[in-house]
Design a protein around this motif. Structure first.
Motif, short mmCIF file in Angstrom:
data_model
loop_
_atom_site.label_atom_id
_atom_site.label_comp_id
_atom_site.label_asym_id
_atom_site.label_seq_id
_atom_site.Cartn_x
_atom_site.Cartn_y
_atom_site.Cartn_z
N ARG A 147 -63.73 60.60 -45.73
CA ARG A 147 -63.96 59.46 -45.78
C ARG A 147 -63.71 59.07 -47.10
N MET B 52 -64.80 65.41 -41.95
CA MET B 52 -64.89 63.69 -42.22
C MET B 52 -65.58 63.53 -43.64
N ASP C 197 -61.60 56.87 -41.28
CA ASP C 197 -62.80 56.84 -40.40
C ASP C 197 -62.43 57.09 -39.08
N ILE C 198 -63.14 58.13 -38.44
CA ILE C 198 -63.06 58.41 -37.30
C ILE C 198 -63.97 58.30 -36.05
N ALA C 199 -63.72 57.84 -35.04
CA ALA C 199 -64.50 57.53 -33.85
C ALA C 199 -63.92 58.54 -32.76
N ASP D 66 -58.86 52.67 -44.29
CA ASP D 66 -59.04 51.70 -44.99
C ASP D 66 -58.44 52.08 -46.50
N HIS E 216 -53.68 53.34 -38.53
CA HIS E 216 -54.47 53.86 -37.33
C HIS E 216 -53.58 54.96 -36.64
N GLU F 11 -67.40 67.46 -38.80
CA GLU F 11 -67.95 66.65 -39.57
C GLU F 11 -67.74 66.97 -41.16
N TYR G 250 -59.41 61.71 -30.95
CA TYR G 250 -60.23 61.19 -32.13
C TYR G 250 -59.22 59.78 -32.38
N ALA H 181 -58.55 56.91 -35.14
CA ALA H 181 -58.63 57.01 -36.53
C ALA H 181 -57.90 55.80 -37.12
N GLN H 182 -58.83 55.24 -38.25
CA GLN H 182 -58.44 54.11 -39.13
C GLN H 182 -58.75 54.51 -40.52
#
Length: 509
Positions: free
Chosen positions: A205, A201, A210-212, A223, A181, A198, A218, A220-221
């Motif tokens: 992805r 992303m 994953d971005i919020a 997985d 993260h 987008e 931004y 970022a996480q």
């Protein structure tokens, strides 16, 4: 305490000298002193007066000590002068910023040759320095060395520098391999209308990113259980989108297929660099790239980015607009062939040398000599297409070229919302451009240019187009606040002066 201040001032002077690309001897000559004296000053071993600090700051065009706010840079242009001689094209701005981001993939030492010394590069270096990457200019300030830390310090990121460059979004691809993260400031850059991330992303992805986006950042996480199991189809054949996907794929443990990829010049340079890191990339120059990732990259790499086709187009346009004979050397011809075909249709008189190889060993170069020509408006509209079509960043230069041609030229910039609007700034200089909508402008030529004083458009290429028109206009023009030009061009005013222009750099007192 006094000794400490001398050391700190000496370091500022050394950094400003290296930023300008000067040796100690060159600075000494500008000051009328010796190289050994400059060496003592930079080491903090010599008392230095405020007068000397001011002289050094003036010589290096850098405020070593600032009293209040440093004013913006402006250009005073004496136009109507013919250019002559020869000028070399510098290395690619867009390739250099991609390679700086790509250096984060490597745990070893990266050396980039003849890096473009531009504001966009300086902003990225400030960001890299802030998160722990050690950088230094070597070989008399010509080349750049980067050495990453074992652990990046993302909490210390220089947000002020990051928000001044859109290139920061190319940190996503490398960083997703280094941490689970992280946060990045919103991307900045030129004002070219609405530009979302987008498309980036959609590709990233597939690698678990994953971005919020909240509160100017931004979030970022990553997985680690998510991996691309089928080819990635880019929804936009964009350059930075393709580069981000490549950066993510480079350290993915497996084979990644990227479809609808850009095959533009900066993407090819990035692919060549990845190959130097040991990553196999198939399909370079096509719209399908197959990347064989290497999970751990720890090599000492030395790479030379190729020359900038957009700068080459700028210099060709300068010769055309000022009705000059000029030789532009080290032109990456593969990325200008459509532009030259259009110019030939318009009646451009030019010669090109046999092809030779760029320092990266892959890109084809030529020397182009342009002569004064009687140009006619092209029959078809000027519009960009993905490579190998006419480059989107070269479209604005055709506004100035069309303005000196006989007849009407329709320019359709379907990519960016605002850039056609900025081209109408040429009307302040005598142009006759009619804005049909935010993407289309009709240019009527020929033009009798006239001098004017105006603010620099907030987008790089239209700003340079205005400067070129000022060079053609009889009299003295002033272009204010040219930071956006310095984002993409190294010492442009000085280099144009070397071939006959008369451009003075000044700041408000």
């Amino acid at each position: 305490m006094a000794d400490d201040y001398l050391v700190r001032i000496g370091k500022l002077i050394r950094d400003a000298r290296q930023h300008r690309g000067w040796t100690q001897t060159q600075l000494a000559e500008a000051l009328g002193t010796s190289q050994s004296a400059v060496n003592r000053i930079e080491r903090g071993n010599q008392n230095i007066s405020l007068e000397m600090i001011a002289r050094i700051g003036e010589a290096l065009d850098s405020e070593i000590v600032s009293l209040g706010y440093a004013g913006p840079m402006h250009l005073r242009v004496v136009g109507g002068r013919r250019l002559s001689g020869a000028i070399d094209v510098k290395t690619s701005k867009n390739a250099c910023v991609a390679l700086l981001c790509a250096s984060l993939l490597n745990k070893g030492r990266t050396v980039l040759r003849r890096v473009a010394r531009i504001e966009e590069v300086y902003r990225l270096l400030e960001v890299l320095n802030s998160i722990g990457v050690r950088t230094r200019w070597i070989n008399d300030g010509v080349d750049l060395e980067l050495v990453p830390p074992a652990q990046l310090e993302m909490a210390a990121i220089d947000a002020d520098a990051a928000v001044r460059t859109r290139s920061i979004i190319m940190f996503f691809g490398p960083l997703l391999h280094r941490m689970d993260h992280f946060k990045l400031p919103y991307a900045g850059g030129c004002d070219l209308g609405t530009r979302t991330i987008e498309p980036h992303m959609i590709a990233l992805r597939r690698f678990g990113l994953d971005i919020a986006a909240t509160e100017g950042q931004y979030h970022a996480q990553v997985d680690r259980t998510v991996r691309p199991v089928r080819p990635i189809v880019l929804t936009e054949r964009g350059d930075t989108v393709t580069e981000n996907a490549l950066l993510a794929a480079a350290r993915h443990d497996g084979v990644t297929v990227i479809r609808n990829a850009s095959s533009n010049y900066m993407v090819q340079d990035l692919c060549f660099f990845l190959e130097a890191l040991g990553v196999k990339v198939e399909g370079i120059g096509t719209t399908t790239l197959t990347v064989h990732g290497v999970p751990n990259i720890d090599v000492d790499v030395d790479y030379s980015p190729s020359e900038d086709p957009v700068e080459a187009m700028s210099l060709l346009a300068a010769a055309v607009v000022t009705e000059s004979e000029l030789t532009v050397r080290r032109v990456p011809i593969e990325f200008l062939e459509i532009e030259l075909a259009v110019l030939e249709e318009m009646g451009l008189d030019h010669d090109r040398s046999p092809e030779y190889c760029a320092d990266n060993g892959r890109t084809r170069l030529v020397d182009l000599t342009v002569r004064p020509s009687k140009l006619e408006a092209p029959i078809d509209k000027i519009h960009p297409m993905p490579f190998p079509g006419l480059n989107i960043d070269n479209v604005p230069f055709f506004a100035a070229i069309a303005a000196v041609a006989q007849g009407q030229t329709l320019i359709h910039d379907w990519v960016y919302d605002n850039r056609a609007i900025y081209l109408t700034d040429l009307n302040r200089l005598g142009g006759r451009l009619q804005l049909l909508d935010p993407h289309r402008v009709l240019v009527e030529g020929p033009t009798r240019w006239r001098a004017a004083e105006m603010m620099c458009p907030p987008a790089l290429r239209p700003a340079v187009v205005v400067l070129l028109a000022m060079m053609a206009a009889e009299g003295t023009s002033v272009l204010r606040n040219v930071y956006v030009i310095n984002r993409g061009y190294e010492d442009l005013a000085e280099r144009l002066n070397s071939i006959g222009a008369q451009i003075e750099i000044f700041r408000d007192i």
